[in-house]
Design a protein around this motif. Sequence first.
Motif, PDB file in Angstrom:
ATOM      1  N   UNK A  40       0.832  -1.199   0.000  1.00 39.03           N
ATOM      2  CA  UNK A  40       0.000   0.000   0.000  1.00 39.03           C
ATOM      3  C   UNK A  40       0.868   1.252   0.000  1.00 39.03           C
ATOM      4  N   UNK A  41       0.353   2.331  -0.611  1.00 43.45           N
ATOM      5  CA  UNK A  41       0.973   3.633  -0.395  1.00 43.45           C
ATOM      6  C   UNK A  41      -0.029   4.778  -0.454  1.00 43.45           C
ATOM      7  N   UNK A  42      -1.201   4.596  -1.072  1.00 50.93           N
ATOM      8  CA  UNK A  42      -2.182   5.659  -1.180  1.00 50.93           C
ATOM      9  C   UNK A  42      -2.728   6.086   0.179  1.00 50.93           C
ATOM     10  N   UNK A  43      -2.849   7.402   0.387  1.00 51.72           N
ATOM     11  CA  UNK A  43      -3.251   7.939   1.684  1.00 51.72           C
ATOM     12  C   UNK A  43      -4.661   7.531   2.078  1.00 51.72           C
ATOM     13  N   UNK A  44      -5.563   7.424   1.082  1.00 52.72           N
ATOM     14  CA  UNK A  44      -6.919   7.010   1.392  1.00 52.72           C
ATOM     15  C   UNK A  44      -6.996   5.589   1.906  1.00 52.72           C
ATOM     16  N   UNK A  45      -6.015   4.779   1.535  1.00 50.14           N
ATOM     17  CA  UNK A  45      -5.958   3.397   2.029  1.00 50.14           C
ATOM     18  C   UNK A  45      -5.269   3.354   3.388  1.00 50.14           C
ATOM     19  N   UNK A  46      -4.068   3.931   3.471  1.00 49.01           N
ATOM     20  CA  UNK A  46      -3.272   3.751   4.688  1.00 49.01           C
ATOM     21  C   UNK A  46      -3.881   4.440   5.909  1.00 49.01           C
ATOM     22  N   UNK A  47      -4.773   5.419   5.685  1.00 52.64           N
ATOM     23  CA  UNK A  47      -5.430   6.065   6.818  1.00 52.64           C
ATOM     24  C   UNK A  47      -6.747   5.390   7.180  1.00 52.64           C
ATOM     25  N   UNK A  48      -7.111   4.326   6.450  1.00 52.69           N
ATOM     26  CA  UNK A  48      -8.361   3.607   6.688  1.00 52.69           C
ATOM     27  C   UNK A  48      -8.062   2.194   7.168  1.00 52.69           C
TER      28      UNK A  48
END
Length: 286
Positions: A185-193
């Motif tokens: 993972x690297x996308x912010x919408x993923x890693x913050x969820x």
Amino acid sequence: MADAIMERPEGAAADWTIPQQWDRYSAADHATWDHLFARQSAMLADRVVPQFMAGLDILRMDQPGIPDFDALSERLMKATGWQVVAVPGLVPDALFFDHLANRRFVAGRFIRTPDQIDYLQEPDIFHDVFGHVPLLANPAFADFMQAYGQGGLRADGLGAIARLARLYWYTVEFGLIRQDDGLRLYGAGIVSSYGESRFALDDPSPNRLGFDLKRLMRTQYKIDDYQQSYFVIDSFEDLLRQTVETDFAPLYAELEGQPDLATDAVLPTDRVFTHGTQAHARAITS
């Protein structure tokens, strides 16, 4: 990013920045940050790209409490010349791009309430700072973000912001990366969820497709649920190279005559890592 025509909030500067007012956060606010940080950082250790965890360390983001933007920016400036500035919420597209082009990352200063721990519509400080800022300590990704901002200023004049927004969505917000040991993972919408950090890698539902700039910019996306397709880059250096070397004006012109692709589409020309079942999306709509 936001609609181009918006009214500047009272108290915001001409560039829509505001003071963070760190001393106004309550003990409960700091406790919410600490809870989210502990949960996400522990779960992400073997899921996120190593550069993200390195960024947390470089920026000393494991210290208790909501980060102070001044101290965070001082460390980030030393690493890659970026800084974090507070804004009251979404900002007009042109200002958003201008901030990025000048190596300023805009972040909301409010934090979600306990009843919003797992989902809220508007990005808060945890999404913006925990999700986005660690990778800004990586030189290649930091340069990509600046190049994206510069490209956004050009796209604004070409009426192509909607196309370029898809690049941001499927990389900066919801991107995956291929590593020797598999996808990360690297996308912010993923890693913050918490939920999507698991879904994006583990669930059989979504497609996981190789990054292709032209194809990606034809692809619609969902803003209110987990993604039906994720795009996989080979490296931040390659993402930067393609962004810098591409002449976007003729690309926009070419795409103008082509139909959009559905969020769940898989083409014969796609590089397919996973051809998803789409079971999650079908369950939501049934």
